[in-house]
Design an enzyme around this catalytic site. Sequence first.
Site, PDB file in Angstrom:
ATOM      1  N   CYS A  47       0.802  -1.228   0.000  1.00  0.00           N
ATOM      2  CA  CYS A  47       0.000   0.000   0.000  1.00  0.00           C
ATOM      3  C   CYS A  47       0.839   1.285   0.000  1.00  0.00           C
ATOM      4  O   CYS A  47       0.424   2.295  -0.580  1.00  0.00           O
ATOM      5  CB  CYS A  47      -0.931   0.039   1.222  1.00  0.00           C
ATOM      6  SG  CYS A  47      -1.598  -1.579   1.689  1.00  0.00           S
ATOM      7  N   CYS A  50       1.638   3.679  -3.144  1.00  0.00           N
ATOM      8  CA  CYS A  50       0.641   4.605  -3.699  1.00  0.00           C
ATOM      9  C   CYS A  50       0.086   5.570  -2.660  1.00  0.00           C
ATOM     10  O   CYS A  50      -0.239   6.702  -2.972  1.00  0.00           O
ATOM     11  CB  CYS A  50      -0.514   3.820  -4.323  1.00  0.00           C
ATOM     12  SG  CYS A  50      -0.014   2.973  -5.820  1.00  0.00           S
ATOM     13  N   HIS A  51      -0.065   5.094  -1.414  1.00  0.00           N
ATOM     14  CA  HIS A  51      -0.737   5.941  -0.417  1.00  0.00           C
ATOM     15  C   HIS A  51       0.239   6.680   0.496  1.00  0.00           C
ATOM     16  O   HIS A  51      -0.183   7.525   1.284  1.00  0.00           O
ATOM     17  CB  HIS A  51      -1.692   5.092   0.434  1.00  0.00           C
ATOM     18  CG  HIS A  51      -2.803   4.470  -0.360  1.00  0.00           C
ATOM     19  ND1 HIS A  51      -3.935   5.161  -0.716  1.00  0.00           N
ATOM     20  CD2 HIS A  51      -2.942   3.233  -0.898  1.00  0.00           C
ATOM     21  CE1 HIS A  51      -4.739   4.368  -1.427  1.00  0.00           C
ATOM     22  NE2 HIS A  51      -4.142   3.193  -1.556  1.00  0.00           N
ATOM     23  N   HIS A 331       5.441  11.494 -10.531  1.00  0.00           N
ATOM     24  CA  HIS A 331       5.738  10.068 -10.405  1.00  0.00           C
ATOM     25  C   HIS A 331       6.882   9.652 -11.327  1.00  0.00           C
ATOM     26  O   HIS A 331       8.036   9.784 -10.965  1.00  0.00           O
ATOM     27  CB  HIS A 331       4.469   9.246 -10.658  1.00  0.00           C
ATOM     28  CG  HIS A 331       4.628   7.816 -10.301  1.00  0.00           C
ATOM     29  ND1 HIS A 331       4.780   7.385  -9.002  1.00  0.00           N
ATOM     30  CD2 HIS A 331       4.701   6.703 -11.064  1.00  0.00           C
ATOM     31  CE1 HIS A 331       4.931   6.080  -8.998  1.00  0.00           C
ATOM     32  NE2 HIS A 331       4.896   5.639 -10.240  1.00  0.00           N
ATOM     33  N   HIS A 373       1.048   7.381 -16.905  1.00  0.00           N
ATOM     34  CA  HIS A 373       2.145   6.603 -16.316  1.00  0.00           C
ATOM     35  C   HIS A 373       3.075   6.223 -17.464  1.00  0.00           C
ATOM     36  O   HIS A 373       2.934   5.154 -18.069  1.00  0.00           O
ATOM     37  CB  HIS A 373       1.578   5.351 -15.617  1.00  0.00           C
ATOM     38  CG  HIS A 373       2.576   4.614 -14.778  1.00  0.00           C
ATOM     39  ND1 HIS A 373       3.471   3.715 -15.315  1.00  0.00           N
ATOM     40  CD2 HIS A 373       2.841   4.659 -13.444  1.00  0.00           C
ATOM     41  CE1 HIS A 373       4.228   3.222 -14.335  1.00  0.00           C
ATOM     42  NE2 HIS A 373       3.862   3.780 -13.186  1.00  0.00           N
TER      43      HIS A 373
HETATM   44 FE1  DHE Z   1       7.479   1.408 -10.245  1.00  0.00          FE
HETATM   45  C1  DHE Z   1       9.654   3.093 -12.310  1.00  0.00           C
HETATM   46  C2  DHE Z   1       7.436   4.039  -8.152  1.00  0.00           C
HETATM   47  C3  DHE Z   1       4.850  -0.009  -8.603  1.00  0.00           C
HETATM   48  C4  DHE Z   1       7.957  -1.461 -11.971  1.00  0.00           C
HETATM   49  N1  DHE Z   1       8.368   3.240 -10.259  1.00  0.00           N
HETATM   50  C5  DHE Z   1       9.235   3.746 -11.192  1.00  0.00           C
HETATM   51  C6  DHE Z   1       9.630   5.068 -10.803  1.00  0.00           C
HETATM   52  C7  DHE Z   1       9.008   5.332  -9.623  1.00  0.00           C
HETATM   53  C8  DHE Z   1       8.218   4.186  -9.278  1.00  0.00           C
HETATM   54  C9  DHE Z   1       9.116   6.593  -8.805  1.00  0.00           C
HETATM   55  C10 DHE Z   1      10.569   5.977 -11.576  1.00  0.00           C
HETATM   56  C11 DHE Z   1      12.002   5.623 -11.292  1.00  0.00           C
HETATM   57  C12 DHE Z   1      12.963   6.422 -12.152  1.00  0.00           C
HETATM   58  O1  DHE Z   1      12.807   6.414 -13.387  1.00  0.00           O
HETATM   59  O2  DHE Z   1      13.864   7.063 -11.618  1.00  0.00           O
HETATM   60  N2  DHE Z   1       6.300   1.936  -8.681  1.00  0.00           N
HETATM   61  C13 DHE Z   1       6.471   3.052  -7.951  1.00  0.00           C
HETATM   62  C14 DHE Z   1       5.478   3.114  -6.911  1.00  0.00           C
HETATM   63  O3  DHE Z   1       5.410   3.973  -5.998  1.00  0.00           O
HETATM   64  C15 DHE Z   1       4.498   2.052  -7.174  1.00  0.00           C
HETATM   65  C16 DHE Z   1       3.264   2.672  -7.793  1.00  0.00           C
HETATM   66  C17 DHE Z   1       3.970   1.296  -5.983  1.00  0.00           C
HETATM   67  C18 DHE Z   1       5.006   0.622  -5.128  1.00  0.00           C
HETATM   68  O4  DHE Z   1       4.655   0.209  -4.029  1.00  0.00           O
HETATM   69  O5  DHE Z   1       6.154   0.503  -5.523  1.00  0.00           O
HETATM   70  C19 DHE Z   1       5.258   1.231  -8.204  1.00  0.00           C
HETATM   71  N3  DHE Z   1       6.554  -0.438 -10.281  1.00  0.00           N
HETATM   72  C20 DHE Z   1       5.511  -0.806  -9.528  1.00  0.00           C
HETATM   73  C21 DHE Z   1       5.125  -2.170  -9.775  1.00  0.00           C
HETATM   74  O6  DHE Z   1       4.207  -2.812  -9.194  1.00  0.00           O
HETATM   75  C22 DHE Z   1       6.028  -2.684 -10.835  1.00  0.00           C
HETATM   76  C23 DHE Z   1       5.240  -3.035 -12.090  1.00  0.00           C
HETATM   77  C24 DHE Z   1       6.772  -3.934 -10.390  1.00  0.00           C
HETATM   78  C25 DHE Z   1       7.532  -3.701  -9.097  1.00  0.00           C
HETATM   79  O7  DHE Z   1       8.705  -3.571  -9.196  1.00  0.00           O
HETATM   80  O8  DHE Z   1       6.959  -3.627  -8.058  1.00  0.00           O
HETATM   81  C26 DHE Z   1       6.927  -1.476 -11.068  1.00  0.00           C
HETATM   82  N4  DHE Z   1       8.591   0.915 -11.853  1.00  0.00           N
HETATM   83  C27 DHE Z   1       8.667  -0.337 -12.380  1.00  0.00           C
HETATM   84  C28 DHE Z   1       9.587  -0.318 -13.500  1.00  0.00           C
HETATM   85  C29 DHE Z   1      10.066   1.004 -13.618  1.00  0.00           C
HETATM   86  C30 DHE Z   1       9.429   1.744 -12.556  1.00  0.00           C
HETATM   87  C31 DHE Z   1       9.919  -1.511 -14.383  1.00  0.00           C
HETATM   88  C32 DHE Z   1      11.075   1.564 -14.616  1.00  0.00           C
HETATM   89  C33 DHE Z   1      10.515   1.738 -15.982  1.00  0.00           C
HETATM   90  C34 DHE Z   1      11.583   2.100 -16.981  1.00  0.00           C
HETATM   91  O9  DHE Z   1      11.449   1.716 -18.154  1.00  0.00           O
HETATM   92  O10 DHE Z   1      12.571   2.743 -16.602  1.00  0.00           O
END
Ligand code: DHE
Length: 536
Positions: A47, A50-51, A331, A373
């Site tokens: 959680c 996002c929250h 984000h 996103h």
């Molecule tokens: Fe991410 C990028 C935050 C959930 C996979 N994710 C990012 C970035 C942030 C972020 C701030 C940018 C980083 C950067 O570029 O410097 N992500 C979050 C969250 O806060 C969120 C919504 C919830 C959480 O609890 O983490 C979240 N993210 C996920 C997932 O559920 C994903 C699908 C699988 C996982 O790892 O948990 C996921 N996030 C990714 C990926 C990127 C990413 C693969 C980078 C994408 C890219 O092409 O660079």
Amino acid sequence: MKFNWLSWSLAVAMLLALGIPASVQAAAPKMSKKELEQGKSIYFNRCAGCHGTLRKGATGPNIADKKMLKKSITKLEKTIFEGTDAGMPGWGATGEMTRSETKLMARYLQNPVPIPPEMGMKDIRKTHKLIVPVNQRLAKPEHNRNIDNYMGVILRDVGKGAVIDGDSKELVGVVNTGFAVHIFRASSSGRYFYTVGRDGKVNLIDLYTDKPKVVAEVKACADARSIDVSKYNGPKGNFVDKLAVIGCYWPPQMVIVDGETLEPLKIISTRSMTYDTNEYHPEPRVAAIVASHHDSEWVVAIKETGMVWLVDYSDLGNLKITQIAAERFLHDGGLDATGRYFLVAANMRDQIVVIDTKEKKFVTKFETGIKPHPGRGANWNDPKYGPVTATTHLGEGLVTVYGSDPEGNPQNAWKVLRQGETAGPGLFVKTHPNSPHVWADNTISKEGDTNKQVCVFKKADFQKKANCFKVADRGRVVHFEYNKEGTEVWTSVWHNKGEIVIFDDKTLKVKKRITGDWLHTPTGKWNVYNTVNDIY
Ligand code: DHE
């Protein structure tokens, strides 16, 4: 029973001293210490992203105890189990929480928010391990593989990262990383991969050794999502691989470390005022970070305050930060094709914000759809509109395309030019300059098997509806990365028995499916060359 003023006042005074409002404490459902610990751990894993750690809301709404006490336990359980139309996953429906965990979480949310500890330099230093000092590292690779076409792949739920040879498709090695590792970033020289985990642990992986090897590690935060390296080489000095910055979710701070040893050097708190109302925010989390192509700066999105900070790393003793007012809640994002503009999602305002990293100022912001996103986004040349960039959306199955060339095509710049339907809400969109296609996932779609599909648009003939097709019979399909040449697209089947599905980008035919016991819950993938050069 007679009302006793003295004990009532004492109780209230105690609660106030603890910072807990009396009304909240009185109504919160009782939970044992064990249950509270379990709730805390589930909250952190499912959680908080996002929250927010303090439950003040960001991508998801504020769910602090005060608000949660106004809802019935039954309603809360239903939301947690089934999710919402606004994009919240149904944790029960996806099988990630049991009925009893959902019930526990409903009660947990009505209890006061626990405040996690801070992490200062002393704490961070204790976690720093220099496993191979720089002078004991190889001068050149001990293998003949093509490091530029290496792919770093997250194995999320086992806290590991894999390195796959993009040429031969062989597994080069698997390394232990942080818990639920979130992203890989290649160093600016392309020699190393950095990884950052949800537990704030960072690994530096040397790609010169036969099997990729962790040469340093540090835990800079209790919760983190981003990292980038210094790329500047110019009049102020050569900073290639010299420094890295880790973006923390908790504590709200960024930590600058030595790029080759991960030795912690400086902590910058992000606690500050919101960009619009100028109110103090106790938890401004660091979201996306990119290294500027124009100066010795990192471009850092500060989620809750809605600011983009340009952090000049050329003189840490006399640190300069340009604070640019943008939008809430920032984000993910990336650069346009020229590397000048940073396009970042303010996903709760349905907007993309444009920052000029050369002039160091805000350009504009515009609506694209429900909760954009982009990941790092996708850049290409549209036959009608010239250079464009695109994003997917968390709240609807939509890819929105906007002009991103204010110099050559000012009439189209920062305007929504095209929109195309996918199979459902998704997380990532990707392309490559050599590709005729743009790929989008539908990872968080709840309809039938749509989250097992991928969708493809043609750059030459961008239709209102994408060509979507199923690529997996289990799990969810997530994220794309191209090989260095831009001829193949790699996507992940996010499942315990995961797969990497590799497509021929021209024919859209499956070229190879990488499988194996080691391929547990693959999510993001990064090609060394594309990551160093911001090709997406
Ligand atoms: Fe991410 C990028 C935050 C959930 C996979 N994710 C990012 C970035 C942030 C972020 C701030 C940018 C980083 C950067 O570029 O410097 N992500 C979050 C969250 O806060 C969120 C919504 C919830 C959480 O609890 O983490 C979240 N993210 C996920 C997932 O559920 C994903 C699908 C699988 C996982 O790892 O948990 C996921 N996030 C990714 C990926 C990127 C990413 C693969 C980078 C994408 C890219 O092409 O660079």
